[in-house]
Motif scaffolding. Structure first.
Motif, PDB file in Angstrom:
ATOM      1  N   THR A 158      -3.944   5.830   1.650  1.00  6.56           N
ATOM      2  CA  THR A 158      -3.130   4.875   0.895  1.00  6.56           C
ATOM      3  C   THR A 158      -3.950   4.223  -0.206  1.00  6.56           C
ATOM      4  N   ARG A 159      -3.242   3.605  -1.152  1.00  2.00           N
ATOM      5  CA  ARG A 159      -3.878   2.829  -2.200  1.00  2.00           C
ATOM      6  C   ARG A 159      -2.949   1.688  -2.595  1.00  2.00           C
ATOM      7  N   ASP A 160      -3.494   0.731  -3.325  1.00  2.00           N
ATOM      8  CA  ASP A 160      -2.736  -0.459  -3.687  1.00  2.00           C
ATOM      9  C   ASP A 160      -1.746  -0.153  -4.813  1.00  2.00           C
ATOM     10  N   MET A 170       0.861  -1.181   0.000  1.00  2.00           N
ATOM     11  CA  MET A 170       0.000   0.000   0.000  1.00  2.00           C
ATOM     12  C   MET A 170       0.901   1.235   0.000  1.00  2.00           C
ATOM     13  N   ASP A 207      -1.439   8.033  -1.242  1.00  2.00           N
ATOM     14  CA  ASP A 207      -2.277   8.495  -2.345  1.00  2.00           C
ATOM     15  C   ASP A 207      -2.180   9.998  -2.561  1.00  2.00           C
ATOM     16  N   ALA A 223     -11.061   0.135 -10.727  1.00  2.00           N
ATOM     17  CA  ALA A 223     -10.079  -0.714 -10.051  1.00  2.00           C
ATOM     18  C   ALA A 223      -9.138  -1.410 -11.033  1.00  2.00           C
ATOM     19  N   LEU A 255      -2.188  -1.153  -8.606  1.00  2.00           N
ATOM     20  CA  LEU A 255      -2.866  -0.327  -9.609  1.00  2.00           C
ATOM     21  C   LEU A 255      -1.865   0.345 -10.543  1.00  2.00           C
TER      22      LEU A 255
END
Length: 547
Positions: A244-246, A236, A239, A480, A249
């Motif tokens: 946070t983000r994965d 993670m 962002d 996504a 991606l």
């Protein structure tokens, strides 16, 4: 923070060297008036080492030094896949596409589309590329460059943007590609020497004075940052807004090796005006191909210069090694640690003398890319828009004048738009994603145009027209879906449509403008073959080690 007198002397010396070199190589012999070939293709006289150096100087910019170091901070060595796969992509372009371009004697990528398809395809893609270069490429490089000036020297963003644009304009607008390419040879020396110095000092800081120990410590402290193939949910990352983000991606696992990454790489290195223009300006096909090999070896080196420092910065912050460093990493407005502040913050750690060299390296990367992008923007506008619709039959001198005015306007527009990128956490990923709206269509048009004789003009126009709309729709409907995978899906859809349209419209016949492909067209020298084997082998070994 202010540069010490020695650092300032090194930096000023660099600036004077670049400007002086640009003016010197731009001189014309008495009685000779600069023509379009001189201005846009450096008189087709570049040797292999100048081609390779200019390719790298044009490519390595603030988006790599600042943006890729920021991505190294956020998600680690995995971002190096753009660099290492690029080395192999250069081989593909040198073998399969350069021979076709040089045989056609083209000036621009839209010019190739005119030769293979028709005016509609050429004009559509010329407009797309102009918008991309000005509103994404020039804009992002100006913003990231100004960000570094703001972080290192506390120069206000507006002044930084204006100063960088002015520096690039001083020598590039007058001299054209010749000035850009020959100064790039010097720029590469600065960016590699200064970049390696920054990496060494960063590793020393992590390793308590021992750079080699620092490199080992990175792998022990943050092993996840040395994973090249990311799984969903494995990492993670910030962002940019405090959450946070994965990371999946951005780099969706095995797709970076066998999926959409090839589309973005081939579109950039094979069909991108400000890259291919260097090869088109080579003395010969053999010189152009050797230049690509040289550039490929330099690409293998780049992660050590632009990614490892970002990982080192992450360890410094994560382990609380330096409180001042952590504070400098924070956005002044929000107090949130911004990944893209990693490299400028590292530059502040360098000792006197090296700081000036590293700052010169960063500036070299920025202004060389700005000059290249502006020159290619002016080339496309002049040769594919102005000559076709506005100034038909314009003299050589008039074309050069229009090219200079176009570059000036491009800089002005990008300077106005650049501050809007301040909300981003990783500008490098912004560049990749929004360039990726066009890349699938570009790849489909060129790939089928070169290798499938039945591809029709209407099929190519369909590919050009639908690339952006399809990308936007997929982004909205499947938020996504990683953008690299989205590029792959868009390409497959466009490929299917282009095949169907071509077969129905052409009734199975070859297009009259199709390209005759022969084995002789793709023959390469022994030197090229040896270099290609070495690059492919080293790349494979790197992926095996860091899988």
């Amino acid at each position: 923070m202010l540069l010490e007198p020695l650092d300032l002397a090194v930096f000023i010396g660099y600036c004077l060297l670049i400007i002086g070199m640009g003016i010197f190589v731009s001189r014309e012999k008495k009685g000779h008036v600069k023509n379009s070939s001189d201005y846009f293709l450096a008189s087709k006289a570049l040797p292999w080492w100048a081609v390779g150096a200019s390719l790298i100087a044009s490519n390595i910019s603030a988006e790599q030094f600042i943006g890729m170091s920021g991505s190294g901070f956020a998600l680690g060595l995995a971002i190096s896949t753009y660099e290492w796969m690029a080395a192999v992509t250069l081989l593909v372009v040198a073998i399969f596409f350069l021979p076709v371009y040089i045989k056609k004697g083209i000036y621009t990528m839209p010019g190739f589309l005119l030769d293979r398809y028709d005016t509609r395809v050429r004009t559509t893609m010329a407009i797309f590329w102009l918008l991309l270069y000005v509103f994404v490429n020039l804009t992002s490089v100006l913003y990231l460059g100004a960000l570094s000036l703001n972080t290192i020297l506390n120069v206000p963003m507006g002044y930084g943007i204006f100063g960088l644009a002015l520096f690039a304009m001083i020598y590039s607008i007058y001299g054209g590609l010749k000035a850009v390419a020959w100064t790039d040879v010097i720029q590469v020396v600065f960016l590699i020497a200064g970049g390696l110095a920054t990496t060494y000092i960063a590793l020393q800081m992590v390793g308590g004075g021992d750079a080699w120990e620092g490199l080992g410590l990175l792998r022990r402290e943050v092993p996840g940052h040395f994973s090249m193939i990311l799984s969903k949910g494995e990492m993670m990352i910030p962002d940019g807004a405090g959450g946070t983000r994965d990371a999946y991606l951005d780099l969706p696992g095995i797709s970076v090796l066998v999926g959409g990454m090839w589309i973005t790489n081939l579109s950039y290195w094979g069909f991108n005006q400000y890259i291919t223009q260097r090869a088109l300006a080579a003395k010969s096909l053999d010189e152009a191909q050797k230049g690509m090999i040289f550039a490929g070896f330099l690409k293998l080196l780049m992660p050590l210069i632009v990614v490892i420092p970002g990982i080192a910065a992450f360890v410094i912050v994560n382990n609380g090694i330096d409180v001042g460093f952590i504070e400098s990493m924070k956005d002044p407005a929000t107090g949130i640690i911004k990944s893209d502040r990693a490299y400028p913050t590292l530059l502040q750690l360098l000792p006197v003398g090296l700081k000036g060299l590293a700052f010169a390296a960063l500036t070299a990367a920025i202004v060389s890319s700005l000059a290249s992008m502006a020159n290619s923007t002016s080339t496309i506008f002049t040769m594919d828009i102005y000559n076709k619709y506005i100034g038909k039959g314009a003299s050589e001198a008039k074309q050069v004048k229009v090219g200079r005015i176009t570059a000036l306007v491009a800089f002005a527009v990008a300077s106005v738009v650049a501050p809007a990128l301040g909300a981003l956490d990783q500008a490098f990923q912004f560049i990749q994603e929004y360039t990726g709206f066009i890349s699938p269509g570009v790849f489909a048009i060129f790939f089928f145009g070169v290798f499938w004789k039945k591809t029709t003009s209407n099929a190519a126009l369909t590919g050009a027209a639908l690339s952006i709309p399809l990308s936007v729709v997929l982004k909205i409907v499947f938020p996504a879906l990683p953008f690299i995978d989205r590029m792959g899906v868009v390409f497959l859809i466009l490929a299917a449509l282009m095949i169907i349209i071509s077969l129905v419209e052409g009734k199975g016949k070859d297009h009259p403008n199709s390209i005759e492909i022969t084995k002789e067209l793709f023959r390469t020298s022994a030197t090229f073959k040896i270099g290609a084997v070495l690059i492919a082998g080293i790349t494979a070994a790197l992926y095996i080690v860091f899988w």
